[in-house]
Scaffold this active site. Structure first.
Site, mmCIF file in Angstrom:
data_model
loop_
_atom_site.group_PDB
_atom_site.id
_atom_site.type_symbol
_atom_site.label_atom_id
_atom_site.label_comp_id
_atom_site.label_asym_id
_atom_site.label_seq_id
_atom_site.Cartn_x
_atom_site.Cartn_y
_atom_site.Cartn_z
ATOM 1 N N TYR A 1 -1.849 0.158 10.573
ATOM 2 C CA TYR A 1 -1.803 -0.217 9.149
ATOM 3 C C TYR A 1 -0.512 0.294 8.519
ATOM 4 O O TYR A 1 0.125 -0.427 7.749
ATOM 5 C CB TYR A 1 -3.029 0.347 8.438
ATOM 6 C CG TYR A 1 -3.204 -0.132 7.008
ATOM 7 C CD1 TYR A 1 -3.260 -1.485 6.690
ATOM 8 C CD2 TYR A 1 -3.345 0.786 5.963
ATOM 9 C CE1 TYR A 1 -3.435 -1.923 5.379
ATOM 10 C CE2 TYR A 1 -3.532 0.366 4.646
ATOM 11 C CZ TYR A 1 -3.573 -0.989 4.356
ATOM 12 O OH TYR A 1 -3.753 -1.413 3.053
ATOM 13 N N SER B 1 0.867 -1.187 0.000
ATOM 14 C CA SER B 1 0.000 0.000 0.000
ATOM 15 C C SER B 1 0.899 1.229 0.000
ATOM 16 O O SER B 1 2.061 1.147 0.430
ATOM 17 C CB SER B 1 -0.850 0.017 1.271
ATOM 18 O OG SER B 1 -1.524 1.250 1.421
HETATM 19 N N1 LIG Z 1 -8.665 -0.904 -1.024
HETATM 20 C C1 LIG Z 1 -7.651 -0.080 -0.870
HETATM 21 O O1 LIG Z 1 -7.804 1.162 -0.837
HETATM 22 C C2 LIG Z 1 -6.247 -0.629 -0.749
HETATM 23 C C3 LIG Z 1 -5.183 0.270 -0.967
HETATM 24 C C4 LIG Z 1 -3.877 -0.195 -0.850
HETATM 25 C C5 LIG Z 1 -3.636 -1.509 -0.524
HETATM 26 N N2 LIG Z 1 -4.675 -2.360 -0.292
HETATM 27 C C6 LIG Z 1 -4.334 -3.739 0.078
HETATM 28 O O2 LIG Z 1 -4.785 -4.586 -0.964
HETATM 29 C C7 LIG Z 1 -5.160 -5.847 -0.420
HETATM 30 C C8 LIG Z 1 -6.586 -6.164 -0.854
HETATM 31 O O3 LIG Z 1 -7.431 -5.097 -0.469
HETATM 32 P P1 LIG Z 1 -8.965 -5.044 -0.920
HETATM 33 O O4 LIG Z 1 -9.329 -3.616 -1.049
HETATM 34 O O5 LIG Z 1 -9.198 -5.957 -2.038
HETATM 35 O O6 LIG Z 1 -9.640 -5.563 0.425
HETATM 36 P P2 LIG Z 1 -10.772 -6.641 0.720
HETATM 37 O O7 LIG Z 1 -11.814 -6.598 -0.333
HETATM 38 O O8 LIG Z 1 -11.153 -6.430 2.155
HETATM 39 O O9 LIG Z 1 -9.999 -8.032 0.566
HETATM 40 C C9 LIG Z 1 -9.192 -8.585 1.554
HETATM 41 C C10 LIG Z 1 -9.014 -10.051 1.214
HETATM 42 O O10 LIG Z 1 -8.130 -10.630 2.166
HETATM 43 C C11 LIG Z 1 -8.680 -11.848 2.610
HETATM 44 N N3 LIG Z 1 -8.206 -12.141 3.952
HETATM 45 C C12 LIG Z 1 -8.247 -11.327 5.029
HETATM 46 N N4 LIG Z 1 -7.753 -11.970 6.104
HETATM 47 C C13 LIG Z 1 -7.399 -13.214 5.676
HETATM 48 C C14 LIG Z 1 -6.862 -14.353 6.332
HETATM 49 N N5 LIG Z 1 -6.596 -14.354 7.649
HETATM 50 N N6 LIG Z 1 -6.629 -15.460 5.608
HETATM 51 C C15 LIG Z 1 -6.918 -15.487 4.286
HETATM 52 N N7 LIG Z 1 -7.428 -14.448 3.610
HETATM 53 C C16 LIG Z 1 -7.681 -13.320 4.325
HETATM 54 C C17 LIG Z 1 -10.191 -11.620 2.554
HETATM 55 O O11 LIG Z 1 -10.901 -12.833 2.412
HETATM 56 P P3 LIG Z 1 -11.698 -13.613 3.562
HETATM 57 O O12 LIG Z 1 -12.315 -12.592 4.458
HETATM 58 O O13 LIG Z 1 -12.691 -14.437 2.781
HETATM 59 O O14 LIG Z 1 -10.641 -14.445 4.215
HETATM 60 C C18 LIG Z 1 -10.315 -10.820 1.273
HETATM 61 O O15 LIG Z 1 -10.386 -11.702 0.172
HETATM 62 C C19 LIG Z 1 -4.948 -5.764 1.074
HETATM 63 O O16 LIG Z 1 -3.690 -6.292 1.396
HETATM 64 C C20 LIG Z 1 -4.974 -4.263 1.335
HETATM 65 O O17 LIG Z 1 -4.257 -3.930 2.494
HETATM 66 C C21 LIG Z 1 -5.978 -1.950 -0.413
#
Ligand SMILES: NC(=O)c1ccc[n+]([C@@H]2O[C@H](COP(=O)([O-])OP(=O)(O)OC[C@H]3O[C@@H](n4cnc5c(N)ncnc54)[C@H](OP(=O)(O)O)[C@@H]3O)[C@@H](O)[C@H]2O)c1
Length: 266
Positions: A163, A150
């Protein structure tokens, strides 16, 4: 005079037959990445905790799926066994997308349990999956470890809370691993997105749909999960001597983690 060597130009389609494990595939960026890699011709094993969402993804794309909790060592060991059953002794890519944020409390009021959970999810989960699958990636001769960190890994912001710390830890894992694998056929690629409007990221962080929606109020075109999947697809499909070792990708409206243009009344 020698002529330029053109034999290593980008092949038409280098991907068919390559194998990848994608974490965080039940929603957002991970789900879009699994969809995109299958469309590109990758054989994908997509993992997350929620089985019913994974079943939908499997039905839609034909990819393999498995319920895995990356914070549980037995679960990650089972993932390594399944990957070997499906793909044999080699694996081309680990795509670490699972992770996320919990809370926006200032440091002075930090919730230690949330910090621990963020460290488990973003750093130790990434470590466990890397450790379990890296031997197969090293054997592949065309290996990638791609981590979605991120901009929070690189820029502090008020309320960034644990975070910032967790994503900075994940960033350092990537940098250390790249040094340790130098000379081997394994790229370590870090994709650092800014604001991405996914269904669940802000909801999980803030615990309330109204507060989650307000994060994107007035922002013209936050990134989408598909925008990030595009970048990941490009990085993994590039000729293997080209290592996009750190890519920052933000919406045009965002100049820094805490500097976002917002229009009134949008
Ligand atoms: N959205 C943003 O603005 C943003 C910006 C920068 C970086 N990111 C990063 O990008 C990544 C994805 O973000 P996103 O926006 O797609 O978020 P999201 O929709 O909340 O997805 C998070 C994913 O991680 C999985 N997960 C969480 N805990 C887990 C565990 N203990 N074991 C296995 N799977 C787990 C969740 O699946 P389950 O709940 O089904 O396990 C879900 O599929 C993250 O690392 C986040 O920090 C996001």
């Amino acid at each position: 005079m020698t002529t330029a060597n053109t034999t290593d130009a980008r092949p038409e389609n280098p991907v068919p037959g390559l194998t990848a494990v994608v974490t965080g595939a039940s929603s957002g960026i991970g789900r879009a990445t699994a969809q995109r890699l299958v469309a590109d011709g990758w054989q994908v094993l997509a993992v997350a905790r929620r089985e019913e969402r994974l079943a939908e993804l499997a039905a839609e794309t034909g990819c393999q799926v498995m319920a895995v909790d990356i914070t549980d060592q037995d679960s990650v060991d089972a993932l390594a066994e399944r990957a070997q059953e499906l793909f044999g002794p080699t694996l081309n890519a680990i795509v670490h997308v699972a992770g996320g944020a919990l809370g926006v409390e200032p440091v002075a009021e930090a919730d230690v349990e949330k910090w621990q959970a963020m460290y488990e999810r973003n750093v130790l989960g990434t470590l466990r999956v890397t450790r379990a699958l890296l031997p197969a990636v090293r054997r592949s001769g065309r290996g990638d470890v791609l981590l979605v960190t991120s901009v929070a890994a690189h820029e502090a912001y008020p309320g960034g809370s644990g975070y910032n710390a967790a994503k900075a830890g994940e960033h350092m894992l990537a940098r250390t691993l790249r040094l340790e694998l130098n000379g081997e056929k394994v790229r370590v690629i870090e994709i650092a997105p800014g604001m991405v409007r996914t269904e669940e990221f802000s909801l999980v962080r803030l615990g309330d749909q109204g507060a989650a929606d307000a994060v994107y109020d007035g922002v013209e075109q936050p990134l989408t999960a598909e925008d990030c999947a595009d970048v990941i697809s490009y990085a993994l499909g590039a000729p293997h001597h080209v290592n996009l070792d750190l890519v920052t990708v933000r919406p045009l409206a965002q100049a820094a983690a805490h500097r976002v243009a917002r229009h009134q009344g949008v």
